[in-house]
Design a protein around this motif. Structure first.
Motif, PDB file in Angstrom:
ATOM      1  N   UNK A  97       0.884  -1.165   0.000  1.00  0.00           N
ATOM      2  CA  UNK A  97       0.000   0.000   0.000  1.00  0.00           C
ATOM      3  C   UNK A  97       0.923   1.216   0.000  1.00  0.00           C
ATOM      4  N   UNK A  98       0.741   2.104  -1.004  1.00  0.00           N
ATOM      5  CA  UNK A  98       1.653   3.246  -1.128  1.00  0.00           C
ATOM      6  C   UNK A  98       0.966   4.586  -0.881  1.00  0.00           C
ATOM      7  N   UNK A  99      -0.287   4.699  -1.322  1.00  0.00           N
ATOM      8  CA  UNK A  99      -1.023   5.960  -1.141  1.00  0.00           C
ATOM      9  C   UNK A  99      -2.508   5.668  -1.309  1.00  0.00           C
ATOM     10  N   UNK A 100      -3.327   6.632  -0.910  1.00  0.00           N
ATOM     11  CA  UNK A 100      -4.776   6.472  -1.040  1.00  0.00           C
ATOM     12  C   UNK A 100      -5.162   6.314  -2.513  1.00  0.00           C
ATOM     13  N   UNK A 101      -4.588   7.188  -3.330  1.00  0.00           N
ATOM     14  CA  UNK A 101      -4.900   7.172  -4.766  1.00  0.00           C
ATOM     15  C   UNK A 101      -4.499   5.824  -5.384  1.00  0.00           C
ATOM     16  N   UNK A 102      -3.291   5.361  -5.055  1.00  0.00           N
ATOM     17  CA  UNK A 102      -2.805   4.093  -5.624  1.00  0.00           C
ATOM     18  C   UNK A 102      -3.702   2.937  -5.197  1.00  0.00           C
ATOM     19  N   UNK A 149      -2.688  -6.104  -0.144  1.00  0.00           N
ATOM     20  CA  UNK A 149      -1.848  -4.916  -0.046  1.00  0.00           C
ATOM     21  C   UNK A 149      -1.054  -5.006   1.249  1.00  0.00           C
ATOM     22  N   UNK A 150       0.259  -4.890   1.126  1.00  0.00           N
ATOM     23  CA  UNK A 150       1.103  -4.985   2.314  1.00  0.00           C
ATOM     24  C   UNK A 150       1.222  -3.640   3.006  1.00  0.00           C
ATOM     25  N   UNK A 190      -8.751  -0.323   5.062  1.00  0.00           N
ATOM     26  CA  UNK A 190     -10.128  -0.248   5.574  1.00  0.00           C
ATOM     27  C   UNK A 190     -10.971   0.694   4.731  1.00  0.00           C
ATOM     28  N   UNK A 191     -10.352   1.789   4.301  1.00  0.00           N
ATOM     29  CA  UNK A 191     -11.050   2.753   3.451  1.00  0.00           C
ATOM     30  C   UNK A 191     -11.443   2.101   2.118  1.00  0.00           C
TER      31      UNK A 191
END
Ligand code: PEP
Ligand code: MN
Length: 338
Positions: A105-110, A128-129, A152-153
Motif C-alpha cells: 500500500x503506497x497511497x490512497x490514490x494508488x 496490499x502490504x 479499511x477505506x
C-alpha cells in the motif's frame, strides 16, 4: 512406531531392544524376516517420539513413524474439501477466489484506483502490504498503521475483503481490526509463536510457503494453527529457492497437487512472488488453475515501473483484466467432468 534392526544382529541384541521398548511403556511386536527384523511398538501415539531414543542403540538401524506427523490438516481427519468462509466469500471446495492488489500500500490514490480496477475485473479480495518484510533495511518498509487505515477505506468504498501481512506478534491485534484474512509471509512461515498468535485471533489465515520450506514442514506449520483451534487456513505456494535465477523463485506447481492430495485445506497460488516477472504471471496463473489451485493472489499496480516494491512482477490494470478473461476457459475446464 517401527524400529528397524540392523542386518546380522544376534537374537540377544534384538531382545535388548525389545526390553527397552517395554521399559518405555510400549508393547513390542517383533517380526523376524530372513534378512531384516523389525519391531512394531504399539502404544500411546502422543508420546511415541520417546521411542526415538532407541536410535542410540548400535543394533538399531532407524526408528520410523508409521503415521503422518500432520493430523488435523490431513485428509485422513477430514476427507472432504474444507471451505473457508471469509465473511460471505467462500474459498475452496469448488469456490475459486481471485485476490489482487499492490505488493505494498503506497497511497490512497494508488490503493483505491487498484481496488476499483481489480474489483471490476472479478477479484473479491484486495491484497496490499502495510507492514513489509524487506530483505534490505534501506528499502521501503511499508506505511504500517496508515496502510491499514487505507485498506479499511478501500474496503468501505468497494466492499472487497482485505488480506494483508502480519509481520510480528505485536501487530496481530491491530491488523485484525482491518483485515479479513491474515497473511503469514514466506519469511515467517516457521515463526511458530506468530502462527499461534494468529491462530488465537480466529481470523482466516493464508500461510505462505517458506523460502526453502519442504512440503511436510509447510503442512506442519498449518498443523500449528489448527492445533491451536483455528481451522480457517489456506496454503499459498509462492515459489521456492532453487539454482535457477532467470525467475526470482521457482513456482512449485507440483506442491499444489501434493498439498491438495495430502490436505483438505484450500491452496492458493501467488504467481507474482512465484516467478518474479510480470511477463510470466499469466502463464503461471493458467498452470495453477490446471493444477487444482483454489485461488490466485496476484500483484497489481497502476504503474508497476513506479512501484515502491516488487515493480518487476506487478501487472497493470489492463494486463490484469485481460489475464482474468483468458483464465475463464481454464477455470471451466477444471470444473468439467470427462
Ligand atoms: C508479498 O506477498 O508481497 C510477500 C512479501 O510475499 P512472500 O512472503 O511470499 O515473499
Ligand atoms: Mn510482493
Amino acid at each position: 512406531m517401527i524400529i528397524v534392526i540392523k542386518p546380522h544382529t544376534s537374537r540377544a541384541q534384538i531382545d535388548e531392544v525389545i526390553a527397552e521398548v517395554q521399559k518405555l511403556g510400549y508393547d513390542p511386536r517383533p517380526i523376524f524376516g530372513t534378512e531384516l527384523t523389525v519391531i512394531a511398538a504399539i502404544g500411546d501415539e502422543t508420546t511415541h517420539h520417546r521411542l526415538e531414543s532407541l536410535n542410540a542403540m548400535p543394533q538399531v538401524e532407524k526408528v520410523m513413524a508409521v503415521q503422518k506427523r500432520f493430523k488435523l490438516v490431513s485428509r485422513e481427519s477430514h476427507p472432504g474439501n474444507s471451505i473457508i468462509d471469509v465473511d460471505g466469500v467462500k474459498i475452496g471446495g469448488g469456490n475459486f477466489v481471485l485476490m489482487a492488489g499492490p505488493c505494498s500500500v503506497e497511497s490512497e490514490e494508488q490503493l483505491l484506483s487498484t481496488a476499483h480496477a481489480v474489483k471490476a475485473a472479478g477479484a473479491t479480495i484486495l491484497r496490499g502490504g502495510a507492514f513489509k518484510p524487506r530483505t534490505s533495511p534501506y528499502e521501503f518498509q511499508g506505511l504500517g498503521s496508515e496502510g491499514l487505515r487505507l485498506l479499511s477505506l478501500a474496503k468501505k468504498e468497494t466492499g472487497l475483503k482485505i488480506i494483508t501481512e502480519v509481520l510480528s506478534e505485536r501487530h496481530v491485534e491491530e491488523v485484525c481490526t482491518h483485515a479479513d484474512i491474515l497473511q503469514i509471509g514466506a519469511r515467517n512461515a516457521q515463526n511458530f509463536q506468530l502462527l499461534i498468535e494468529c491462530a488465537k485471533s480466529g481470523k482466516p489465515i493464508l500461510l505462505k510457503r517458506g523460502l526453502s520450506q519442504k512440503i511436510d514442514e509447510w503442512l506442519l506449520g498449518a498443523e500449528y494453527i489448527l492445533a491451536h483451534g483455528n481451522a480457517n487456513v489456506m496454503f499459498c505456494e509462492r515459489g521456492i529457492r532453487t539454482f535457477e535465477t532467470y525467475t526470482r523463485n521457482t513456482l512449485d506447481l507440483a506442491a499444489v497437487a501434493a498439498v491438495k492430495k495430502e490436505s483438505h485445506l484450500p491452496v492458493i497460488v501467488d504467481p507474482s512472488q512465484g516467478c518474479g516477472r510480470a511477463d510470466l504471471v499469466r502463464a503461471m496463473c493458467k498452470g495453477a488453475v490446471a493444477m487444482g489451485a483454489d485461488g490466485l493472489l496476484i500483484e497489481v499496480h497502476p504503474h508497476p515501473a513506479e512501484a515502491l516494491s516488487d515493480g518487476q512482477q506487478q501487472v497493470d490494470f489492463a494486463d490484469f483484466a485481460s489475464l482474468v478473461k483468458e483464465l475463464q476457459p481454464f477455470l471451466q475446464a477444471v470444473r468439467q467432468t470427462v
